[in-house]
Design an enzyme around this catalytic site. Structure first.
Site, PDB file in Angstrom:
ATOM      1  N   SER A  60       0.825  -1.202   0.000  1.00 30.44           N
ATOM      2  CA  SER A  60       0.000   0.000   0.000  1.00 30.44           C
ATOM      3  C   SER A  60       0.865   1.261   0.000  1.00 30.44           C
ATOM      4  O   SER A  60       1.688   1.452  -0.890  1.00 30.44           O
ATOM      5  CB  SER A  60      -0.967  -0.063   1.178  1.00 30.44           C
ATOM      6  OG  SER A  60      -2.066   0.784   0.984  1.00 30.44           O
ATOM      7  N   ASP A 187      -5.711  -3.997  -2.224  1.00 33.90           N
ATOM      8  CA  ASP A 187      -4.708  -3.577  -1.241  1.00 33.90           C
ATOM      9  C   ASP A 187      -3.879  -4.737  -0.691  1.00 33.90           C
ATOM     10  O   ASP A 187      -4.410  -5.702  -0.136  1.00 33.90           O
ATOM     11  CB  ASP A 187      -5.452  -2.888  -0.097  1.00 33.90           C
ATOM     12  CG  ASP A 187      -4.535  -2.198   0.898  1.00 33.90           C
ATOM     13  OD1 ASP A 187      -3.309  -2.369   0.810  1.00 33.90           O
ATOM     14  OD2 ASP A 187      -5.060  -1.495   1.768  1.00 33.90           O
TER      15      ASP A 187
END
Length: 294
Positions: A60, A187
């Site tokens: 991320s 993610d």
């Protein structure tokens, strides 16, 4: 679907890495949205100590910071760029406004309110020093993403770097999934908030940085819907991190003081850096202790 480390990985790391004393270092930058701005202190500390990691990994926001470092940017350059762009409310709004409706268009089919296309947003904000392809990095980089339907972590380390970053940073419910190698990715922090495991065989010292944070409050007032959603994901990721630390911890593990900041508080970049200032000295002390013991 995890990519296994090969002999080529080790050879590449040995060629690229600069050592402090006789130890080789690698660093794993964790996910946590705007809280990951605190990663800059780690990069600056390594710069000041003359340490160039033999390998980097990230999830991320950690993939973004890791890519900047792997591109050859210094901690100071990353700090200045961050403060001048996302840390400047006027600049932040202007860049987002300039993107127009393309940020709301779902390349995977259909419009979703609050479901934004992260790829053009990243293109507007990533520094030009970050190349388009992994092959052009100066330090090997491993980016963690989550294969949504494959129900597995995927390590991306070749091909389109910027698409890999977008996949790793595609927070569910906020950003659209990203298609990589014909797979639907979200993610990387969902499966691996601090992806240090893939570095353990590449260096003598692996540094992991957790910026997931945890819900804060007075314990009396219930969170709103947005805070409840992200707070629940924080709790899940912290449970995953706790188990990993019991099974196979990195040599140095840092948790910057960033709990009070929200996942989208990028415009508070200066405040985040100020609140997490102690991370730099904490890392330096840990490295000095390891060097003395080596």
């Amino acid at each position: 679907m995890n990519t296994r480390l090969t002999l080529a990985d080790h050879e590449t790391a040995d060629r690229v890495g600069r050592k402090k004393g006789d130890l080789r270092y690698a660093v794993a930058f964790g996910g946590g949205g705007a809280r990951g701005i605190s990663h800059i202190h780690v990069i600056e500390a390594l710069d000041e100590l003359g340490i160039r990691p033999v390998a980097i990994s990230g999830s991320s926001i950690g993939a973004i910071m890791g890519a900047a470092m792997a591109s050859g940017m210094s901690g100071r350059e990353i700090r200045d760029y961050t403060v001048e762009t996302v840390g400047n409310r006027g600049s932040l709004v202007n860049r987002l406004w300039g993107l127009g409706p393309s940020t709301m268009r779902d390349a995977l089919g259909g419009f979703r309110f609050g479901h934004f296309n992260l790829e053009p947003i990243l293109e507007a904000f990533l520094p030009s020093q970050i190349p388009q392809d992994f092959a052009d990095l100066v330090i090997p980089l491993k980016i963690s993403a989550t294969d949504y339907y494959g129900q597995a972590e995927v390590i991306l380390e070749t091909g389109n770097l910027r698409k890999a970053i977008a996949a790793s940073a595609a927070i569910p419910g906020l950003f659209m999934p990203v298609r990589v190698n014909n797979r639907i990715m979200i993610d990387g922090g969902v499966f691996n908030p601090v992806p240090y495991e893939q570095l353990m065989d590449l260096a003598d010292v692996v540094i992991g940085i957790d910026v997931v944070g945890a819900p804060e409050g007075d314990g009396l007032h219930p969170p709103n819907r947005f805070d409840s959603l992200f707070g629940a994901s924080q709790l899940t990721m912290q449970a995953s991190i706790a188990l990993k630390l019991k099974l196979n911890p990195p040599h140095i593990f840092l948790r910057p003081s960033v709990n009070r900041f929200g996942v989208m508080d990028f415009y508070k970049a200066r405040d985040i850096l100020e609140a997490s200032e102690g991370t730099r000295d904490e890392l330096k002390r840990a490295i000095e202790a390891l060097e003395r013991a080596a």
